[in-house]
Design an enzyme around this catalytic site. Structure first.
Site, mmCIF file in Angstrom:
data_model
loop_
_atom_site.group_PDB
_atom_site.id
_atom_site.type_symbol
_atom_site.label_atom_id
_atom_site.label_comp_id
_atom_site.label_asym_id
_atom_site.label_seq_id
_atom_site.Cartn_x
_atom_site.Cartn_y
_atom_site.Cartn_z
ATOM 1 N N THR A 110 -4.407 6.371 2.661
ATOM 2 C CA THR A 110 -4.471 7.622 3.166
ATOM 3 C C THR A 110 -5.687 8.350 1.577
ATOM 4 O OG1 THR A 110 -2.266 7.532 3.517
ATOM 5 C CG2 THR A 110 -3.325 9.844 4.196
ATOM 6 N N ARG A 144 0.786 11.269 0.625
ATOM 7 C CA ARG A 144 1.008 11.664 1.751
ATOM 8 C C ARG A 144 2.163 12.557 1.572
ATOM 9 N NH1 ARG A 144 0.493 8.288 6.772
ATOM 10 N NH2 ARG A 144 -1.722 6.830 6.326
ATOM 11 N N LYS A 191 -10.250 -1.563 7.482
ATOM 12 C CA LYS A 191 -9.023 -1.289 8.170
ATOM 13 C C LYS A 191 -9.734 -0.429 9.092
ATOM 14 C CE LYS A 191 -6.156 2.441 7.213
ATOM 15 N NZ LYS A 191 -4.515 2.505 6.882
ATOM 16 N N GLU A 221 0.904 -1.215 -0.013
ATOM 17 C CA GLU A 221 -0.182 0.040 0.015
ATOM 18 C C GLU A 221 0.713 1.025 0.412
ATOM 19 O OE1 GLU A 221 -2.800 0.005 3.523
ATOM 20 O OE2 GLU A 221 -2.682 2.288 2.805
HETATM 21 C C1 3PG Z 1 -1.353 4.084 8.582
HETATM 22 O O1 3PG Z 1 -1.646 4.719 7.798
HETATM 23 O O2 3PG Z 1 -2.488 3.005 8.948
HETATM 24 C C2 3PG Z 1 -0.886 3.940 10.245
HETATM 25 O O3 3PG Z 1 -0.603 4.849 9.259
HETATM 26 C C3 3PG Z 1 0.151 3.183 9.940
HETATM 27 O O4 3PG Z 1 0.528 2.915 11.514
HETATM 28 P P1 3PG Z 1 2.232 2.743 11.292
HETATM 29 O O5 3PG Z 1 2.961 3.506 11.525
HETATM 30 O O6 3PG Z 1 2.007 2.276 13.502
HETATM 31 O O7 3PG Z 1 1.904 0.957 11.177
#
Ligand code: 3PG
Length: 207
Positions: free
Chosen positions: A69, A45, A129, A41
Site C-alpha cells: 500500500t 493501512r 502486481k 507483505e
Molecule cells: C491487496 O492489497 O492486494 C488486496 O487488498 C488484497 O486483496 P485480497 O484481500 O482479496 O487478498
C-alpha cells in the site's frame, strides 16, 4: 536492482498482513514463519503498521518483509526507513515509479490495465502486481496480454484464494500470487494464529 521474485525464495504465495497493532504483526509473522514461509507483505493501512513492520524485522531478521500500500513517495520513504526489504504499490504514477526506480530496494509496482503495464515497463520494471486481480479480468486478462507484454511478469492480488491460486500460478506470466486469505482479518482480530499457520501450510501443499 534485484527483482522482487528473487527475494521470495521460491515462495509462490505472498501473505498480506493487515494488522492494527505491533503485537498482532509479530504474532502473524510468527504464525507464517511457523508454516515454513519467510516472505510477507505488511500493508501500510493502519497507524501502527510501520511500527509492526519494524518490529517484525527486529524479531525475525530471517523474514523478508515487504511494505504494501505504498501510494506515494512519502510513504515510500517511511517504508524504507522502517526497514522494508521491498516495496509493493497498489497503483503506479510516473512520480512514484521514478522514485522507486531511483531507490535501492526492489519494488513491485501495481497495475490494472494495459497502459499501466506499458508505463511500468517504461520505468524499467518487468515484475508487477496485478490489482485488483479478479476485478481486472483475472486469468482471462493475464492470458490475453501475455503475448503483447511478453516480458511482463505478474503477482496477481485481490480475490486470490486457495481455490483459484493454482490456476493463476499455472500461467506463464505469473511468478507468485498474493492475498489476505492466508492471514484473514477475522483470524487476526480473534488471535487465531494457528489458523494462519494452517492456511499457509495448506497453500504450500497446493503449490
Ligand atoms: C491487496 O492489497 O492486494 C488486496 O487488498 C488484497 O486483496 P485480497 O484481500 O482479496 O487478498
Amino acid at each position: 536492482m534485484n527483482p522482487v521474485s528473487s527475494l521470495l525464495n521460491s515462495q509462490l504465495a505472498l501473505p498480506l498482513v493487515h494488522v492494527d497493532t505491533v503485537r498482532e504483526g509479530v504474532a502473524v509473522a510468527e504464525a507464517i514463519f511457523t508454516a515454513g514461509w519467510n516472505s510477507i507483505e505488511v500493508v501500510l493501512r493502519t497507524k501502527n503498521s510501520l511500527d509492526a513492520l519494524s518490529e517484525i524485522k527486529r524479531q525475525f531478521p530471517e523474514i523478508t518483509v515487504g511494505a504494501g500500500t505504498v501510494l506515494n513517495t512519502e510513504i515510500y520513504d517511511k517504508a524504507c526507513e522502517a526497514g522494508a526489504d521491498f516495496i509493493v504499490t497498489p497503483t503506479a504514477t510516473p512520480t512514484l515509479l521514478k522514485c522507486c526506480h531511483d531507490g535501492d530496494i526492489p519494488v513491485l509496482p501495481g497495475v490494472m490495465i494495459p497502459s499501466d503495464i506499458a508505463m511500468v515497463l517504461e520505468h524499467g520494471f518487468s515484475e508487477m502486481k496485478l490489482f485488483p486481480a479478479e476485478l481486472a479480468g483475472g486469468i482471462a486478462f493475464l492470458s490475453a496480454i501475455s503475448d503483447v507484454f511478453h516480458e511482463a511478469r505478474f503477482c496477481p492480488t485481490g480475490g486470490i484464494n486457495a481455490d483459484n491460486m493454482a490456476d493463476y500460478l499455472a500461467l506463464k506470466n505469473v511468478f507468485a500470487v498474493g492475498g489476505s486469505w492466508l492471514a484473514s482479518k477475522q483470524w487476526v482480530e480473534q488471535g487465531q494464529w494457528g489458523k494462519i499457520t494452517e492456511a499457509c501450510v495448506a497453500a504450500k501443499a497446493i503449490v
